[in-house]
Design a protein around this motif. Structure first.
Motif, PDB file in Angstrom:
ATOM      1  N   HIS A  47       0.807  -1.221   0.000  1.00 40.03           N
ATOM      2  CA  HIS A  47       0.000   0.000   0.000  1.00 40.03           C
ATOM      3  C   HIS A  47       0.844   1.275   0.000  1.00 40.03           C
ATOM      4  CE1 HIS A  47      -3.303  -2.653   0.787  1.00 40.03           C
ATOM      5  NE2 HIS A  47      -2.832  -2.988   1.970  1.00 40.03           N
ATOM      6  N   LEU A  48       2.051   1.183   0.544  1.00 33.73           N
ATOM      7  CA  LEU A  48       2.805   2.404   0.841  1.00 33.73           C
ATOM      8  C   LEU A  48       4.150   2.554   0.124  1.00 33.73           C
ATOM      9  CD1 LEU A  48       2.103   2.394   4.668  1.00 33.73           C
ATOM     10  CD2 LEU A  48       0.933   3.706   2.905  1.00 33.73           C
ATOM     11  N   ASP A  49       4.770   1.471  -0.252  1.00 30.21           N
ATOM     12  CA  ASP A  49       6.122   1.539  -0.821  1.00 30.21           C
ATOM     13  C   ASP A  49       6.059   1.436  -2.349  1.00 30.21           C
ATOM     14  OD1 ASP A  49       8.784   1.120  -1.621  1.00 30.21           O
ATOM     15  OD2 ASP A  49       9.260  -0.064   0.168  1.00 30.21           O
ATOM     16  N   ALA A  50       6.007   2.590  -3.003  1.00 32.49           N
ATOM     17  CA  ALA A  50       5.849   2.627  -4.464  1.00 32.49           C
ATOM     18  C   ALA A  50       7.006   1.940  -5.186  1.00 32.49           C
ATOM     19  CB  ALA A  50       5.709   4.070  -4.935  1.00 32.49           C
ATOM     20  N   GLU A  51       8.214   2.111  -4.699  1.00 32.26           N
ATOM     21  CA  GLU A  51       9.387   1.509  -5.354  1.00 32.26           C
ATOM     22  C   GLU A  51       9.335  -0.021  -5.259  1.00 32.26           C
ATOM     23  OE1 GLU A  51      12.280   1.374  -7.826  1.00 32.26           O
ATOM     24  OE2 GLU A  51      11.431   3.283  -7.206  1.00 32.26           O
ATOM     25  N   ARG A  52       9.069  -0.522  -4.086  1.00 33.01           N
ATOM     26  CA  ARG A  52       8.978  -1.977  -3.921  1.00 33.01           C
ATOM     27  C   ARG A  52       7.787  -2.539  -4.707  1.00 33.01           C
ATOM     28  NH1 ARG A  52       8.685  -5.555   1.656  1.00 33.01           N
ATOM     29  NH2 ARG A  52       8.717  -7.560   0.589  1.00 33.01           N
ATOM     30  N   ALA A  53       6.670  -1.822  -4.701  1.00 27.64           N
ATOM     31  CA  ALA A  53       5.499  -2.271  -5.459  1.00 27.64           C
ATOM     32  C   ALA A  53       5.820  -2.353  -6.948  1.00 27.64           C
ATOM     33  CB  ALA A  53       4.322  -1.330  -5.222  1.00 27.64           C
ATOM     34  N   ARG A  54       6.620  -1.417  -7.433  1.00 24.99           N
ATOM     35  CA  ARG A  54       7.015  -1.406  -8.845  1.00 24.99           C
ATOM     36  C   ARG A  54       7.795  -2.685  -9.216  1.00 24.99           C
ATOM     37  NH1 ARG A  54       7.070   3.592  -9.500  1.00 24.99           N
ATOM     38  NH2 ARG A  54       8.820   4.101  -8.141  1.00 24.99           N
ATOM     39  N   THR A  55       8.617  -3.173  -8.276  1.00 25.50           N
ATOM     40  CA  THR A  55       9.458  -4.334  -8.580  1.00 25.50           C
ATOM     41  C   THR A  55       8.919  -5.656  -8.060  1.00 25.50           C
ATOM     42  OG1 THR A  55      10.786  -3.940  -6.587  1.00 25.50           O
ATOM     43  CG2 THR A  55      11.558  -2.931  -8.655  1.00 25.50           C
ATOM     44  N   ASP A  56       8.232  -5.648  -6.909  1.00 23.79           N
ATOM     45  CA  ASP A  56       7.837  -6.906  -6.265  1.00 23.79           C
ATOM     46  C   ASP A  56       6.354  -7.239  -6.342  1.00 23.79           C
ATOM     47  OD1 ASP A  56      10.492  -7.040  -5.580  1.00 23.79           O
ATOM     48  OD2 ASP A  56      10.192  -6.671  -3.440  1.00 23.79           O
ATOM     49  N   SER A  57       5.533  -6.286  -6.714  1.00 19.25           N
ATOM     50  CA  SER A  57       4.090  -6.517  -6.733  1.00 19.25           C
ATOM     51  C   SER A  57       3.630  -6.961  -8.116  1.00 19.25           C
ATOM     52  CB  SER A  57       3.362  -5.219  -6.360  1.00 19.25           C
ATOM     53  OG  SER A  57       2.000  -5.297  -6.711  1.00 19.25           O
ATOM     54  N   PRO A  58       2.675  -7.865  -8.183  1.00 17.17           N
ATOM     55  CA  PRO A  58       2.126  -8.247  -9.496  1.00 17.17           C
ATOM     56  C   PRO A  58       1.350  -7.098 -10.159  1.00 17.17           C
ATOM     57  CG  PRO A  58       0.861  -9.272  -7.735  1.00 17.17           C
ATOM     58  CD  PRO A  58       2.048  -8.612  -7.090  1.00 17.17           C
ATOM     59  N   PHE A  59       1.046  -6.054  -9.393  1.00 22.41           N
ATOM     60  CA  PHE A  59       0.278  -4.930  -9.917  1.00 22.41           C
ATOM     61  C   PHE A  59       1.163  -3.803 -10.450  1.00 22.41           C
ATOM     62  CE2 PHE A  59      -1.998  -6.899  -6.347  1.00 22.41           C
ATOM     63  CZ  PHE A  59      -3.014  -7.503  -7.066  1.00 22.41           C
ATOM     64  N   GLY A  60       2.442  -3.800 -10.063  1.00 20.64           N
ATOM     65  CA  GLY A  60       3.381  -2.800 -10.551  1.00 20.64           C
ATOM     66  C   GLY A  60       3.237  -1.432  -9.911  1.00 20.64           C
ATOM     67  N   LYS A  61       2.268  -1.290  -9.022  1.00 22.63           N
ATOM     68  CA  LYS A  61       1.999  -0.030  -8.322  1.00 22.63           C
ATOM     69  C   LYS A  61       1.470  -0.373  -6.934  1.00 22.63           C
ATOM     70  CE  LYS A  61       0.368   2.523 -12.387  1.00 22.63           C
ATOM     71  NZ  LYS A  61      -0.763   3.270 -12.945  1.00 22.63           N
ATOM     72  N   THR A  62       1.402   0.646  -6.081  1.00 24.53           N
ATOM     73  CA  THR A  62       0.736   0.420  -4.800  1.00 24.53           C
ATOM     74  C   THR A  62      -0.756   0.210  -5.056  1.00 24.53           C
ATOM     75  OG1 THR A  62       0.449   2.790  -4.442  1.00 24.53           O
ATOM     76  CG2 THR A  62       2.384   1.756  -3.419  1.00 24.53           C
ATOM     77  N   ILE A  63      -1.399  -0.444  -4.103  1.00 26.49           N
ATOM     78  CA  ILE A  63      -2.842  -0.690  -4.212  1.00 26.49           C
ATOM     79  C   ILE A  63      -3.550  -0.157  -2.970  1.00 26.49           C
ATOM     80  CG2 ILE A  63      -2.586  -2.713  -5.697  1.00 26.49           C
ATOM     81  CD1 ILE A  63      -3.203  -4.463  -3.193  1.00 26.49           C
ATOM     82  N   ALA A  64      -4.816   0.185  -3.142  1.00 27.93           N
ATOM     83  CA  ALA A  64      -5.646   0.623  -2.016  1.00 27.93           C
ATOM     84  C   ALA A  64      -5.950  -0.562  -1.116  1.00 27.93           C
ATOM     85  CB  ALA A  64      -6.947   1.225  -2.533  1.00 27.93           C
ATOM     86  N   HIS A  65      -6.048  -0.300   0.164  1.00 26.86           N
ATOM     87  CA  HIS A  65      -6.515  -1.321   1.100  1.00 26.86           C
ATOM     88  C   HIS A  65      -7.935  -1.727   0.684  1.00 26.86           C
ATOM     89  CE1 HIS A  65      -3.692   1.237   3.320  1.00 26.86           C
ATOM     90  NE2 HIS A  65      -3.496   0.246   4.169  1.00 26.86           N
ATOM     91  N   GLY A  66      -8.251  -3.001   0.751  1.00 26.97           N
ATOM     92  CA  GLY A  66      -9.611  -3.428   0.447  1.00 26.97           C
ATOM     93  C   GLY A  66     -10.622  -2.710   1.312  1.00 26.97           C
ATOM     94  N   TYR A  67     -10.285  -2.552   2.597  1.00 24.22           N
ATOM     95  CA  TYR A  67     -11.224  -1.899   3.504  1.00 24.22           C
ATOM     96  C   TYR A  67     -11.323  -0.397   3.260  1.00 24.22           C
ATOM     97  CZ  TYR A  67     -11.783  -6.307   5.904  1.00 24.22           C
ATOM     98  OH  TYR A  67     -12.068  -7.609   6.197  1.00 24.22           O
ATOM     99  N   LEU A  68     -10.310   0.194   2.652  1.00 23.51           N
ATOM    100  CA  LEU A  68     -10.437   1.590   2.229  1.00 23.51           C
ATOM    101  C   LEU A  68     -11.542   1.699   1.189  1.00 23.51           C
ATOM    102  CD1 LEU A  68      -9.776   4.552   1.646  1.00 23.51           C
ATOM    103  CD2 LEU A  68      -7.800   3.784   0.342  1.00 23.51           C
ATOM    104  N   THR A  69     -11.539   0.804   0.226  1.00 21.08           N
ATOM    105  CA  THR A  69     -12.569   0.861  -0.813  1.00 21.08           C
ATOM    106  C   THR A  69     -13.958   0.609  -0.219  1.00 21.08           C
ATOM    107  OG1 THR A  69     -12.306  -1.472  -1.482  1.00 21.08           O
ATOM    108  CG2 THR A  69     -10.928   0.167  -2.605  1.00 21.08           C
ATOM    109  N   VAL A  70     -14.047  -0.257   0.778  1.00 24.15           N
ATOM    110  CA  VAL A  70     -15.331  -0.507   1.442  1.00 24.15           C
ATOM    111  C   VAL A  70     -15.761   0.723   2.245  1.00 24.15           C
ATOM    112  CG1 VAL A  70     -16.524  -1.904   3.193  1.00 24.15           C
ATOM    113  CG2 VAL A  70     -15.034  -3.004   1.515  1.00 24.15           C
ATOM    114  N   SER A  71     -14.798   1.401   2.852  1.00 21.54           N
ATOM    115  CA  SER A  71     -15.150   2.566   3.663  1.00 21.54           C
ATOM    116  C   SER A  71     -15.719   3.705   2.817  1.00 21.54           C
ATOM    117  CB  SER A  71     -13.943   3.059   4.463  1.00 21.54           C
ATOM    118  OG  SER A  71     -13.000   3.695   3.628  1.00 21.54           O
ATOM    119  N   LEU A  72     -15.534   3.649   1.506  1.00 17.90           N
ATOM    120  CA  LEU A  72     -16.096   4.662   0.612  1.00 17.90           C
ATOM    121  C   LEU A  72     -17.583   4.446   0.337  1.00 17.90           C
ATOM    122  CD1 LEU A  72     -13.206   4.947  -1.998  1.00 17.90           C
ATOM    123  CD2 LEU A  72     -13.856   6.631  -0.256  1.00 17.90           C
TER     124      LEU A  72
END
Length: 155
Positions: A47-72
């Motif tokens: 959710h917070l580390d853009a650099e690591r998300a770019r290299t280690d995440s299957p999404f290539g970017k940070t993602i919103a918390h699932g519960y953040l989306t529910v809280s909307l």
């Protein structure tokens, strides 16, 4: 934006079984994700580390918390329907919520809502609403489920 305005149980009842509409899009920013992490103490790197998300995440970017989306949900719901003449509204229940797709940072999401049922519980309106959080330009929604609000209308 074409919001419905409902001022009584009887007015609400007319929409039972109907699609109520779609909210405008809301952009999920990194600032919002970071503030949610701070509020909930959920500091996962995805959710917070853009650099690591770019290299280690299957999404290539940070993602919103699932519960953040529910809280909307309440915010986006209020963009679809204005409920007037209320003493109080209560978030009551979420059923069958299924997360289908991650919401990457800077995605635009919107809520689609259908009133499944409306019951009168001794003067309190129990509204069950089928919700889908759509992600712009994505064939899969972020989630879908059924939310229940209790509405205490003024007499």
């Amino acid at each position: 934006m074409n919001q419905l305005t409902i001022g009584s149980y009887e007015e609400f009842q007319k929409y039972e079984g109907a699609d109520l509409g779609v909210s405008p899009y809301h952009t999920i920013t990194q600032e919002q994700i970071t503030k949610f992490a701070e509020a909930t103490l959920d500091y996962q790197w995805i959710h917070l580390d853009a650099e690591r998300a770019r290299t280690d995440s299957p999404f290539g970017k940070t993602i919103a918390h699932g519960y953040l989306t529910v809280s909307l949900l309440p915010y986006l719901w209020d963009q679809i329907v204005i409920i007037q003449n209320l003493k109080m509204q209560v978030n009551y229940e979420i059923e069958n919520l299924r997360f289908n797709q991650a919401v990457v940072v800077n995605s635009q999401v919107r809520l689609r809502a259908k009133l499944l049922s409306l019951k009168n519980l001794r003067g309190i309106a129990k509204a069950q609403i089928e919700v889908t959080l759509e992600i712009k330009d994505s064939p899969k929604p972020a989630y879908s489920g059924i939310i229940t609000f209790l509405y205490h209308f003024n007499k």
